[in-house]
Design a protein around this motif. Structure first.
Motif, PDB file in Angstrom:
ATOM      1  N   ILE A  31      46.973 -48.842  52.436  1.00  0.00           N
ATOM      2  CA  ILE A  31      47.856 -48.343  53.346  1.00  0.00           C
ATOM      3  C   ILE A  31      47.240 -47.076  54.062  1.00  0.00           C
ATOM      4  N   PHE A  32      46.567 -46.180  53.202  1.00  0.00           N
ATOM      5  CA  PHE A  32      46.012 -45.052  53.933  1.00  0.00           C
ATOM      6  C   PHE A  32      45.014 -45.450  55.105  1.00  0.00           C
ATOM      7  N   GLY A  33      44.331 -46.675  54.531  1.00  0.00           N
ATOM      8  CA  GLY A  33      43.330 -47.174  55.611  1.00  0.00           C
ATOM      9  C   GLY A  33      43.924 -47.655  56.566  1.00  0.00           C
ATOM     10  N   LEU A  34      44.970 -48.176  56.653  1.00  0.00           N
ATOM     11  CA  LEU A  34      45.900 -48.574  57.933  1.00  0.00           C
ATOM     12  C   LEU A  34      46.470 -47.561  58.644  1.00  0.00           C
ATOM     13  N   ALA A  35      46.906 -46.537  58.105  1.00  0.00           N
ATOM     14  CA  ALA A  35      47.587 -45.287  58.943  1.00  0.00           C
ATOM     15  C   ALA A  35      46.240 -44.831  59.547  1.00  0.00           C
ATOM     16  N   SER A  36      45.042 -44.536  58.811  1.00  0.00           N
ATOM     17  CA  SER A  36      43.873 -44.223  59.405  1.00  0.00           C
ATOM     18  C   SER A  36      43.571 -44.901  60.825  1.00  0.00           C
ATOM     19  N   ALA A  37      43.365 -46.336  60.458  1.00  0.00           N
ATOM     20  CA  ALA A  37      43.002 -47.339  61.697  1.00  0.00           C
ATOM     21  C   ALA A  37      43.909 -47.192  62.878  1.00  0.00           C
ATOM     22  N   TRP A  46      43.599 -36.709  63.402  1.00  0.00           N
ATOM     23  CA  TRP A  46      44.119 -36.798  61.790  1.00  0.00           C
ATOM     24  C   TRP A  46      43.882 -38.136  61.333  1.00  0.00           C
ATOM     25  N   ALA A  47      43.229 -39.134  61.966  1.00  0.00           N
ATOM     26  CA  ALA A  47      43.047 -40.454  61.288  1.00  0.00           C
ATOM     27  C   ALA A  47      41.629 -40.131  60.227  1.00  0.00           C
ATOM     28  N   TRP A  48      40.913 -39.205  60.453  1.00  0.00           N
ATOM     29  CA  TRP A  48      39.626 -39.241  59.677  1.00  0.00           C
ATOM     30  C   TRP A  48      40.150 -38.697  58.192  1.00  0.00           C
ATOM     31  N   PRO A  49      40.809 -37.623  58.042  1.00  0.00           N
ATOM     32  CA  PRO A  49      41.122 -37.181  56.847  1.00  0.00           C
ATOM     33  C   PRO A  49      42.018 -38.108  56.119  1.00  0.00           C
ATOM     34  N   VAL A  50      43.019 -38.825  56.861  1.00  0.00           N
ATOM     35  CA  VAL A  50      43.894 -39.678  56.123  1.00  0.00           C
ATOM     36  C   VAL A  50      43.075 -41.056  55.579  1.00  0.00           C
ATOM     37  N   GLY A  51      42.038 -41.263  56.374  1.00  0.00           N
ATOM     38  CA  GLY A  51      41.202 -42.273  56.137  1.00  0.00           C
ATOM     39  C   GLY A  51      40.424 -41.956  54.573  1.00  0.00           C
ATOM     40  N   ILE A  52      40.067 -40.569  54.592  1.00  0.00           N
ATOM     41  CA  ILE A  52      39.177 -40.190  53.459  1.00  0.00           C
ATOM     42  C   ILE A  52      39.983 -40.287  51.959  1.00  0.00           C
ATOM     43  N   ILE A  53      41.259 -39.974  52.322  1.00  0.00           N
ATOM     44  CA  ILE A  53      42.161 -40.092  51.016  1.00  0.00           C
ATOM     45  C   ILE A  53      42.046 -41.616  50.566  1.00  0.00           C
ATOM     46  N   GLY A  54      42.163 -42.627  51.485  1.00  0.00           N
ATOM     47  CA  GLY A  54      42.214 -44.067  51.141  1.00  0.00           C
ATOM     48  C   GLY A  54      40.751 -44.160  50.493  1.00  0.00           C
ATOM     49  N   ASN A  55      39.919 -43.888  51.055  1.00  0.00           N
ATOM     50  CA  ASN A  55      38.508 -44.096  50.418  1.00  0.00           C
ATOM     51  C   ASN A  55      38.315 -43.725  49.306  1.00  0.00           C
ATOM     52  N   LEU A  56      38.867 -42.465  48.715  1.00  0.00           N
ATOM     53  CA  LEU A  56      38.834 -42.036  47.343  1.00  0.00           C
ATOM     54  C   LEU A  56      39.689 -42.918  46.508  1.00  0.00           C
ATOM     55  N   ILE A  57      40.685 -43.599  46.947  1.00  0.00           N
ATOM     56  CA  ILE A  57      41.638 -44.191  46.257  1.00  0.00           C
ATOM     57  C   ILE A  57      41.130 -45.513  45.921  1.00  0.00           C
ATOM     58  N   LEU A  58      40.291 -46.100  46.818  1.00  0.00           N
ATOM     59  CA  LEU A  58      39.783 -47.356  46.803  1.00  0.00           C
ATOM     60  C   LEU A  58      38.530 -47.412  46.270  1.00  0.00           C
ATOM     61  N   LEU A  59      37.891 -46.375  45.964  1.00  0.00           N
ATOM     62  CA  LEU A  59      36.648 -46.247  45.314  1.00  0.00           C
ATOM     63  C   LEU A  59      36.966 -46.408  43.776  1.00  0.00           C
ATOM     64  N   THR A  60      37.913 -45.965  43.232  1.00  0.00           N
ATOM     65  CA  THR A  60      38.456 -46.230  41.826  1.00  0.00           C
ATOM     66  C   THR A  60      38.729 -47.775  41.597  1.00  0.00           C
ATOM     67  N   VAL A  61      39.135 -48.349  42.787  1.00  0.00           N
ATOM     68  CA  VAL A  61      39.685 -49.848  42.481  1.00  0.00           C
ATOM     69  C   VAL A  61      38.217 -50.702  42.430  1.00  0.00           C
ATOM     70  N   PHE A  62      37.545 -50.462  43.221  1.00  0.00           N
ATOM     71  CA  PHE A  62      36.494 -51.430  43.304  1.00  0.00           C
ATOM     72  C   PHE A  62      35.147 -51.206  42.151  1.00  0.00           C
ATOM     73  N   LEU A  63      35.471 -49.964  41.506  1.00  0.00           N
ATOM     74  CA  LEU A  63      34.755 -49.639  40.324  1.00  0.00           C
ATOM     75  C   LEU A  63      35.617 -49.701  39.002  1.00  0.00           C
ATOM     76  N   SER A  64      36.595 -50.592  39.207  1.00  0.00           N
ATOM     77  CA  SER A  64      37.624 -50.819  38.109  1.00  0.00           C
ATOM     78  C   SER A  64      36.857 -50.727  36.853  1.00  0.00           C
ATOM     79  N   SER A  65      35.633 -51.764  36.692  1.00  0.00           N
ATOM     80  CA  SER A  65      35.106 -51.949  35.381  1.00  0.00           C
ATOM     81  C   SER A  65      34.890 -50.563  34.750  1.00  0.00           C
ATOM     82  N   LEU A  66      34.566 -49.494  35.467  1.00  0.00           N
ATOM     83  CA  LEU A  66      34.315 -48.269  35.026  1.00  0.00           C
ATOM     84  C   LEU A  66      35.416 -47.565  34.449  1.00  0.00           C
ATOM     85  N   PHE A  67      36.673 -47.876  34.788  1.00  0.00           N
ATOM     86  CA  PHE A  67      38.134 -47.428  34.445  1.00  0.00           C
ATOM     87  C   PHE A  67      38.824 -48.332  33.560  1.00  0.00           C
TER      88      PHE A  67
END
Length: 246
Positions: A31-37, A46-67
């Motif tokens: 959702i943050f990624g869509l808002a950034s787009a 403001w598209a850039w800082p909003v996108g960064i928040i989404g990136n931080l969240i998704l980073l934890t998703v694609f490394l789910s095995s580490l969490f």
């Protein structure tokens, strides 16, 4: 520790859906990624800082095995591109802030259009560089991602990583063609994410595919209607002297 359990529960909030499920932080990240787009299409800083928040969240998703998500696939390309997004987004944020300030300074009234940049075509050399970077980068990273245990087909993971890097850089530069690079990323990324079980991201990528085409034509139109910068040329005093002599 029990008092902080609610944070862990929110972090791992999971909704069962049709034999599978949705990790809610994956939904929120997209959702943050869509808002950034959307902000990017409108050329808002403001598209850039909003996108960064989404990136931080998704980073934890694609490394789910580490969490603790042992049953989820690790997509190193998808995880790595979130880190790349953050780095390039900082660059884009600085570039757009600077460009917006210059555009506003150049206006006599100091107001008007508050968009950050003027869209421009990348040009033939840059287009060749885009294609070469995507192909060579994918070939180079595929064996590396494979050695690190990324999900098959590994080349698709590498393609989405390299394409995302190129597209984000192109957006920072204000190149109209960056939207088409996103289309190329989505064509490969959607089947990969569905196969890996990241359904929220896969559906969001499908939407992005349509959205990026719309964004491309929006920027093409903006480029066509963008007023060229008018350079003020000082009169040549020699002409005035010559005229007075005559």
């Amino acid at each position: 520790m029990d008092s902080m359990r609610w944070l862990v529960d929110i972090f791992n909030w999971y909704i069962p859906v049709a034999g599978g499920g949705l990790l809610m932080r994956e939904v929120f990240g997209n959702i943050f990624g869509l808002a950034s787009a959307l902000g990017g299409m409108r050329r808002k800083v403001w598209a850039w800082p909003v996108g960064i928040i989404g990136n931080l969240i998704l980073l934890t998703v694609f490394l789910s095995s580490l969490f603790g998500g042992a049953d989820t696939a690790t997509l190193l390309g998808q995880a790595g591109r979130q880190v790349m997004f953050i780095a390039v987004s900082v660059y884009g944020w600085v570039q757009w802030r600077r460009a917006k300030a210059e555009r506003q300074t150049g206006r006599e009234d100091g107001g008007g259009d508050d968009t950050a940049i003027a869209p421009q075509w990348a040009g033939l050399p840059a287009r060749i560089g885009i294609v070469a970077t995507m192909v060579i980068g994918t070939v180079a990273l595929t064996p590396l991602f494979a050695a690190l245990g990324s999900y098959e087909p590994v080349w698709a993971d590498a393609w989405t990583f390299v394409g995302s890097l190129v597209a984000t850089y192109g957006m920072a530069r204000g190149w109209v063609e960056f939207w088409l690079v996103w289309v190329a990323v989505d064509v490969v990324g959607v089947p990969l994410l569905f196969d890996a079980g990241y359904y929220a991201s896969a559906f969001m990528y499908m939407f992005y595919g349509v959205f990026t085409l719309v964004g491309f034509f929006v920027w093409v139109r903006a480029k066509a209607h963008e007023k060229p910068e008018v350079e003020t040329v000082m009169p040549d005093p020699r002409v005035r002297v010559h005229d007075s002599v005559r």
